[in-house]
Structure formats: structure tokens, C-alpha cells
Design a protein around this motif. Structure first.
Motif, mmCIF file in Angstrom:
data_model
loop_
_atom_site.group_PDB
_atom_site.id
_atom_site.type_symbol
_atom_site.label_atom_id
_atom_site.label_comp_id
_atom_site.label_asym_id
_atom_site.label_seq_id
_atom_site.Cartn_x
_atom_site.Cartn_y
_atom_site.Cartn_z
ATOM 1 N N ARG A 35 -19.663 34.463 -31.431
ATOM 2 C CA ARG A 35 -19.259 34.441 -32.836
ATOM 3 C C ARG A 35 -17.801 34.015 -32.990
ATOM 4 N NH1 ARG A 35 -16.425 36.978 -36.326
ATOM 5 N NH2 ARG A 35 -15.660 38.459 -34.770
ATOM 6 N N ILE A 36 -16.936 34.532 -32.120
ATOM 7 C CA ILE A 36 -15.514 34.205 -32.195
ATOM 8 C C ILE A 36 -15.294 32.712 -31.959
ATOM 9 C CG2 ILE A 36 -13.290 34.523 -31.034
ATOM 10 C CD1 ILE A 36 -14.110 37.439 -30.551
ATOM 11 N N LYS A 37 -15.968 32.166 -30.961
ATOM 12 C CA LYS A 37 -15.799 30.753 -30.660
ATOM 13 C C LYS A 37 -16.325 29.888 -31.793
ATOM 14 C CE LYS A 37 -16.533 27.221 -27.146
ATOM 15 N NZ LYS A 37 -17.067 26.899 -25.803
ATOM 16 N N GLU A 38 -17.461 30.264 -32.377
ATOM 17 C CA GLU A 38 -18.010 29.483 -33.488
ATOM 18 C C GLU A 38 -17.066 29.506 -34.684
ATOM 19 O OE1 GLU A 38 -22.034 29.080 -36.261
ATOM 20 O OE2 GLU A 38 -21.916 30.615 -34.698
ATOM 21 N N HIS A 39 -16.484 30.668 -34.948
ATOM 22 C CA HIS A 39 -15.533 30.776 -36.056
ATOM 23 C C HIS A 39 -14.322 29.878 -35.801
ATOM 24 C CE1 HIS A 39 -13.122 32.474 -39.265
ATOM 25 N NE2 HIS A 39 -12.189 32.811 -38.393
ATOM 26 N N TYR A 40 -13.825 29.883 -34.572
ATOM 27 C CA TYR A 40 -12.684 29.046 -34.209
ATOM 28 C C TYR A 40 -13.005 27.562 -34.384
ATOM 29 C CZ TYR A 40 -9.873 26.202 -31.067
ATOM 30 O OH TYR A 40 -9.113 25.193 -30.542
ATOM 31 N N LEU A 41 -14.137 27.116 -33.870
ATOM 32 C CA LEU A 41 -14.486 25.697 -33.947
ATOM 33 C C LEU A 41 -14.706 25.253 -35.388
ATOM 34 C CD1 LEU A 41 -16.942 25.454 -30.908
ATOM 35 C CD2 LEU A 41 -14.626 24.516 -31.045
ATOM 36 N N THR A 42 -15.311 26.104 -36.192
ATOM 37 C CA THR A 42 -15.534 25.776 -37.599
ATOM 38 C C THR A 42 -14.208 25.632 -38.337
ATOM 39 O OG1 THR A 42 -17.650 26.974 -37.579
ATOM 40 C CG2 THR A 42 -16.669 26.509 -39.721
ATOM 41 N N TYR A 43 -13.300 26.557 -38.070
ATOM 42 C CA TYR A 43 -11.984 26.487 -38.701
ATOM 43 C C TYR A 43 -11.232 25.234 -38.278
ATOM 44 C CZ TYR A 43 -7.038 27.425 -39.471
ATOM 45 O OH TYR A 43 -5.715 27.312 -39.823
ATOM 46 N N GLU A 44 -11.235 24.925 -36.982
ATOM 47 C CA GLU A 44 -10.535 23.750 -36.480
ATOM 48 C C GLU A 44 -11.118 22.464 -37.079
ATOM 49 O OE1 GLU A 44 -7.711 23.633 -33.756
ATOM 50 O OE2 GLU A 44 -7.684 25.098 -35.388
ATOM 51 N N LYS A 45 -12.418 22.425 -37.238
ATOM 52 C CA LYS A 45 -13.061 21.258 -37.844
ATOM 53 C C LYS A 45 -12.540 21.045 -39.267
ATOM 54 C CE LYS A 45 -17.687 19.279 -38.640
ATOM 55 N NZ LYS A 45 -17.705 19.181 -40.099
ATOM 56 N N CYS A 46 -12.466 22.117 -40.033
ATOM 57 C CA CYS A 46 -11.950 22.024 -41.405
ATOM 58 C C CYS A 46 -10.472 21.620 -41.415
ATOM 59 C CB CYS A 46 -12.133 23.356 -42.125
ATOM 60 S SG CYS A 46 -13.836 23.818 -42.444
ATOM 61 N N ARG A 47 -9.716 22.162 -40.468
ATOM 62 C CA ARG A 47 -8.287 21.857 -40.423
ATOM 63 C C ARG A 47 -8.052 20.368 -40.168
ATOM 64 N NH1 ARG A 47 -4.070 22.058 -36.474
ATOM 65 N NH2 ARG A 47 -5.472 22.747 -34.804
ATOM 66 N N TYR A 48 -8.744 19.820 -39.186
ATOM 67 C CA TYR A 48 -8.532 18.406 -38.881
ATOM 68 C C TYR A 48 -9.113 17.498 -39.963
ATOM 69 C CZ TYR A 48 -6.479 19.302 -34.349
ATOM 70 O OH TYR A 48 -5.624 19.695 -33.353
ATOM 71 N N GLU A 49 -10.171 17.905 -40.617
ATOM 72 C CA GLU A 49 -10.678 17.118 -41.750
ATOM 73 C C GLU A 49 -9.621 17.043 -42.845
ATOM 74 O OE1 GLU A 49 -15.524 17.952 -41.442
ATOM 75 O OE2 GLU A 49 -14.235 19.240 -42.657
ATOM 76 N N THR A 50 -8.939 18.151 -43.066
ATOM 77 C CA THR A 50 -7.877 18.176 -44.073
ATOM 78 C C THR A 50 -6.736 17.240 -43.685
ATOM 79 O OG1 THR A 50 -8.397 20.460 -44.662
ATOM 80 C CG2 THR A 50 -6.220 19.651 -45.271
ATOM 81 N N TYR A 51 -6.283 17.330 -42.442
ATOM 82 C CA TYR A 51 -5.200 16.474 -41.979
ATOM 83 C C TYR A 51 -5.563 14.994 -42.123
ATOM 84 C CZ TYR A 51 -3.141 20.586 -39.621
ATOM 85 O OH TYR A 51 -2.584 21.795 -39.336
ATOM 86 N N ILE A 52 -6.768 14.652 -41.704
ATOM 87 C CA ILE A 52 -7.201 13.251 -41.734
ATOM 88 C C ILE A 52 -7.246 12.721 -43.158
ATOM 89 C CG2 ILE A 52 -9.182 11.735 -41.313
ATOM 90 C CD1 ILE A 52 -9.745 13.503 -38.822
ATOM 91 N N SER A 53 -7.823 13.498 -44.068
ATOM 92 C CA SER A 53 -7.941 13.030 -45.449
ATOM 93 C C SER A 53 -6.566 12.812 -46.068
ATOM 94 C CB SER A 53 -8.755 14.022 -46.279
ATOM 95 O OG SER A 53 -8.113 15.273 -46.347
ATOM 96 N N LEU A 54 -5.586 13.654 -45.728
ATOM 97 C CA LEU A 54 -4.244 13.486 -46.269
ATOM 98 C C LEU A 54 -3.550 12.249 -45.696
ATOM 99 C CD1 LEU A 54 -2.795 17.110 -46.466
ATOM 100 C CD2 LEU A 54 -3.106 15.503 -48.334
ATOM 101 N N LEU A 55 -3.657 12.040 -44.396
ATOM 102 C CA LEU A 55 -3.022 10.868 -43.800
ATOM 103 C C LEU A 55 -3.668 9.572 -44.285
ATOM 104 C CD1 LEU A 55 -2.292 11.963 -40.121
ATOM 105 C CD2 LEU A 55 -0.774 11.938 -42.091
ATOM 106 N N GLN A 56 -4.980 9.588 -44.445
ATOM 107 C CA GLN A 56 -5.654 8.407 -44.976
ATOM 108 C C GLN A 56 -5.180 8.112 -46.394
ATOM 109 O OE1 GLN A 56 -9.750 9.559 -44.440
ATOM 110 N NE2 GLN A 56 -9.918 8.510 -42.463
ATOM 111 N N ALA A 57 -5.011 9.158 -47.188
ATOM 112 C CA ALA A 57 -4.512 8.971 -48.551
ATOM 113 C C ALA A 57 -3.093 8.415 -48.541
ATOM 114 C CB ALA A 57 -4.557 10.299 -49.304
ATOM 115 N N LYS A 58 -2.288 8.885 -47.581
ATOM 116 C CA LYS A 58 -0.923 8.381 -47.477
ATOM 117 C C LYS A 58 -0.923 6.891 -47.133
ATOM 118 C CE LYS A 58 3.383 8.902 -44.965
ATOM 119 N NZ LYS A 58 3.475 7.450 -44.715
ATOM 120 N N PHE A 59 -1.792 6.477 -46.211
ATOM 121 C CA PHE A 59 -1.855 5.070 -45.832
ATOM 122 C C PHE A 59 -2.348 4.215 -46.987
ATOM 123 C CE2 PHE A 59 -2.476 6.561 -41.230
ATOM 124 C CZ PHE A 59 -1.102 6.570 -41.035
ATOM 125 N N ARG A 60 -3.296 4.724 -47.759
ATOM 126 C CA ARG A 60 -3.788 3.965 -48.912
ATOM 127 C C ARG A 60 -2.678 3.770 -49.936
ATOM 128 N NH1 ARG A 60 -8.404 7.169 -48.295
ATOM 129 N NH2 ARG A 60 -7.673 8.572 -49.916
#
Length: 504
Positions: free
Chosen positions: A432-457
Motif C-alpha cells: 500500500r505504501i509503495k502504491e501510494h508513493y508511485l501514484t503521488y509521484e506520477k501526479c507530481r511529474y504530470e504537473t511539472y510536465i504540463s507547466l513546462l510545456q505551457a511555458k514553452f508554448r
């Protein structure tokens, strides 16, 4: 874990570029001896005698400066390893405790170079210590583990006072099972802890070198419109996680009311420390300072301001959707999984804080270390470097995208192999702990990517233009929502303005 403790400490030195004039008359490997025909620079041919000559000259600083030493000891070739071994032979650690031996070693030369090079130097130190003390209570790997742990402890206890200092019990717990699969003697760890607590580690760095390192902190930058997202490279002290940056950019400031919700590793904050406190917040570089007095650009930070500061590298700010007692509350989760609730004066300000914290973090957080490989079944989150990334913005985006792909695959694989055990078993809890960690990290990097892509646009470093692009409807990630506008402030005085927020 040993490997990543060491990388965590060493990656934050960022003194790689602070090399003195290595091309001086006798400062090059290729000019070890006038008329020498040895091929040494790239380790093409191993020559034990040449290695001994070089080691002796490095130790006695014959034709070399102290800042030349480390780069000759940490290369990944056989000749450099011979030089390092011979160099360490000049040190006699017999009868010394590990911390005293380490103090003597660190005073000999500045530990500079790339992360892996510095780590190799410490490996040689650990080997020499065990050679001088064959009756030591640990192996070479164990000595290396303790060496890295002492440096991390020194940073925690004597660095800029950001956050709660490590206790002796925490120091001992962090080293559980790391002595070749066993625990270190508790009395040994207590002695080492008290030694570092009572006397901080000192290391060699010449005044000339320090001035040069400080002068190279800020990268060259072109003026574009006055409001820019500017990378500032931190450094000067090899073992301070995040030093105060003399020229760090202030991205935003304003009133925030803070509540500590969870301490390190997500442990619930004790009831007596959960109260709401009002601060004047300043997002400067990758540190969120929480000051008692109003922000003044020219005013030095007090000890209390530093104590309340929060590092935001690899952090994620979101709307606190699960908190309903107050309005306009955002949740900030740090790299060590502390959680803070921060109330802004308005929804507009709340969204502005979320946007700027996430954008700065996405732009400047150094890439995470590769996943640790070990025999321990217990899941441990990898350590995240607190230094500023050396990647350019395109490389930073690519790094985030690769990390997202890796985590997504790991999460899918994890979900395909659930434990066939009772819900309250240790294996189920680890799952459960590992799944929670991976889910959170997935959301974190999705957020970072969407912001950087917006900056490049947006095609600009101007935050107002980036936000305008986000609000124009071009962003399709689904994380963004248009908001009202607010005044903007030029660089160096914070950056207010139209903002976007992420809601997970």
C-alpha cells in the motif's frame, strides 16, 4: 541506501566549477615531471611509480594547489585509483575514531568534482580507515556508510537552520540494518552523534577559491522585459543542502497562514504544534521563507526566519480539497513528505502561490537519483537532491517525461502483483505504501510536465506571458483553471500576477 545517502550529500556541493587554474606550470598531470614520457591524463597506461610520485606531490602540494587534489583522486580509471590509494597512505588513522579521522582528511583539500568523483574519494578514505584500524567494529562498506551519514548529520545539525534538527534516535534509526545487513552498535552511533553535534566538521577551502565559487553562482542572463524565470546555481559549501543564495530571485511574496499537518515521512504533527500561525511568506529561489515581519528586499533574514523556512525542491502544491474548516487553503507536500496547509487571503492568491511554487520546482529541481538496488524488502523512498538542476529547460522537460514514463510503468507492474495476504500484514502495508508513493509521484511529474510545456508554448520567460498562455484555453492537460488577474511586480521584488492552480 548507503549509495544514495552519499549522493544526496555530495550532489549539493555544486563546487564542480570552482577549480583553480589547473593549467598552471606544474598543475597538469601531463607535466608530472619535466621530460616524463608517462601517459597519465586518461589513465591509458598504469604506472605504479608514476602514481606514487603524483600522490606524493599532491600530498605535499609540490607544484599543485589544494584545489587540484580531488580531481586527481576521483577519476574512474585504474591509474587514478592507484594515485588515490597512494595519497591516502600518507594519512595515519591508527587509533582514531571515524569522525576524528574524517576531520583530519577533510582539512587536507577541498572535496571538489562531479558527484561520483567525490564519492570515489570517500570510498578510498573508508578503505584507508579500515586498513589503519583492522579491529574496527565495521567493514569498509560500513565505514563508508557511517562516513556519509556523518556528513549528512553535520549538514542537518550545523547547516542553515531550516526545519527540525535530527535527533540522536533518528540518526540511529536511519542506520538500521546498514552495517552489512546488521545494526551498528548503538553506543558507537551515540558517540559519533555527540561528536558532530558538539563540533561541526570543517573542510579545506581557500579564500581565493571561495571568492571564485561565489562569483560563479549566478549564470549569465540576458535582460528580457524585466520579469524572468532565472536559474541560480547554489553552492560554496560542499555539505550544506541548500545554502542561502546571495542572488536568489524572489518569485512571490505575501501573507500566508501556516498549519503544520505532517512531519517528515508523513508522520502526523503532534497536536501541540498544529496551530495556525500567520507569516509574511517569500518564495526566494527554491526556498519558501516564512517571516514574522513584513518582507523587505534589503533586510537580512533572522534566525527565526531561517528556522521556519521550507525547501520546495521536488515539492508539489495543490488545493487542499480535503480540508473544509478554512477557505483558500493550499497543501504543500515537500520532498521528505512533510505537509503544510497554507491559507491565502483570497482564492486568487492561493492559486497564484500554487502556480509559482510548482513552476519554480519544475524548472529548477535536479533530476532524481536512479532507483536504489538492495536486498531489503522494506520499501524506502529514494532520496531527492536539493541542488539546482544543471540541465537546460528542454533537457529538464525531457528528464521529467522520462521519469513519468518510468513511474507509470512501475505503477502498472506494481498493481499487477498485489500481495495475497491479509490486509493487516506487513507485506500488504508495504504494498500500500509503495502504491501510494508511485501514484503521488506520477501526479507530481504530470504537473511539472504540463507547466513546462505551457511555458514553452508561451515562448517566454515572462511569467505574465506564461500565465496568459495558460488562460487562453490552449492548455489541454485538464489541471488548469482560469482565474482573475492581479498586479505584477518586477523581478527581485517577487512576482504576483494571474495564476493557475493544480487540483489532483
Amino acid at each position: 541506501l548507503l549509495h544514495y545517502i552519499c549522493l544526496y550529500i555530495l550532489n549539493d556541493a555544486n563546487l564542480t566549477d570552482v577549480l583553480c587554474d589547473s593549467d598552471s606550470e606544474l598543475g597538469s598531470v601531463d607535466t608530472l615531471e619535466r621530460g616524463s614520457t608517462d601517459t597519465l591524463a586518461n589513465g591509458c597506461r598504469v604506472d605504479t611509480d608514476a602514481a606514487k610520485r603524483l600522490a606524493k606531490r599532491l600530498f605535499y602540494l609540490e607544484g599543485f594547489k589544494r584545489c587540484d587534489v580531488a580531481r586527481h583522486l576521483g577519476k574512474n580509471n585504474e591509474f587514478s585509483q592507484l594515485v588515490a590509494s597512494e595519497y591516502l597512505s600518507f594519512f595515519d588513522f591508527t587509533g582514531l575514531s571515524l569522525d576524528r579521522a574524517l576531520r583530519n582528511f577533510l582539512k587536507a583539500f577541498p572535496l571538489m568534482g562531479e558527484t561520483q568523483e567525490r564519492e570515489r574519494v570517500l570510498v578510498h578514505f573508508s578503505k584507508r580507515f579500515c586498513h589503519c584500524n583492522p579491529e574496527a567494529l565495521t567493514s569498509e562498506d560500513g565505514a563508508h556508510t557511517l562516513t556519509c551519514a556523518l556528513m549528512l548529520l553535520n549538514t542537518d545539525l550545523h547547516g542553515h537552520n531550516i526545519g527540525k534538527k535530527m535527533s540522536c534516535q533518528q540518526f540511529i534509526s536511519n542506520l538500521d540494518g546498514l552495517n552489512d545487513g546488521k545494526d551498528f552498535p548503538k553506543e558507537l552511533l551515540k558517540v559519533l552523534y555527540n561528536s558532530i553535534k558538539n563540533e561541526k566538521l570543517e573542510w579545506a577551502i581557500e579564500e581565493e577559491e571561495l571568492r571564485k565559487s561565489l562569483s560563479e553562482l549566478v549564470e549569465d542572463q540576458c535582460e528580457v522585459g524585466g520579469k524572468r524565470v532565472v536559474r541560480v546555481t547554489d553552492g560554496s559549501n560542499p555539505f550544506i543542502a541548500i545554502p542561502l543564495l546571495l542572488n536568489a530571485v524572489t518569485y512571490k511574496h505575501g501573507i500566508l497562514t501556516r498549519k503544520s499537518h505532517a512531519d517528515m515521512d508523513g508522520k502526523r504533527t503532534p497536536r501541540g504544534r498544529r496551530g495556525w500561525k500567520k507569516f509574511y511568506a517569500v518564495l526566494k529561489g527554491m526556498i519558501l521563507y516564512l517571516q514574522k515581519d513584513e518582507y523587505k528586499p534589503d533586510k537580512d533574514l533572522s534566525e527565526v526566519d531561517l528556522k521556519n523556512a521550507v525547501r520546495v525542491h521536488h515539492a508539489l502544491a495543490t488545493r487542499a480539497c480535503d480540508y473544509s474548516k478554512r477557505q483558500n487553503v493550499l497543501k504543500l507536500k515537500t520532498s521528505d513528505w512533510r505537509v503544510f496547509l497554507l491559507q491565502a487571503p483570497s482564492e486568487e492568491e492561493m492559486m497564484s502561490w500554487i502556480f509559482r511554487i510548482n513552476l519554480v520546482t519544475a524548472l529548477f529541481s535536479a533530476p532524481a537519483f536512479p532507483a536504489a538496488i538492495g536486498s531489503m524488502k522494506k520499501f524506502c523512498r529514494p532520496l531527492l537532491p536539493s541542488s539546482t538542476t544543471r540541465l537546460n529547460q528542454e533537457e529538464q522537460l525531457k528528464s521529467h517525461e522520462n521519469k513519468l514514463k518510468q513511474i507509470s510503468l512501475e505503477l502498472e507492474e506494481h498493481k499487477r502483483s498485489p500481495p495475497d495476504l491479509t490486509p493487516k500484514s506487513k507485506e500488504s502495508e508495504e504494498y500500500r505504501i509503495k502504491e501510494h508513493y508511485l501514484t503521488y509521484e506520477k501526479c507530481r511529474y504530470e504537473t511539472y510536465i504540463s507547466l513546462l510545456q505551457a511555458k514553452f508554448r508561451a515562448g517566454s520567460d515572462d511569467l505574465d506571458k506564461i500565465e496568459a498562455s495558460l488562460f487562453s484555453g490552449e492548455a489541454k492537460e485538464g489541471y488548469l483553471r482560469k482565474t482573475q488577474s492581479s498586479p505584477s511586480i518586477s523581478q527581485g521584488q517577487g512576482v504576483n500576477g494571474r495564476a493557475a492552480f493544480f487540483e489532483l
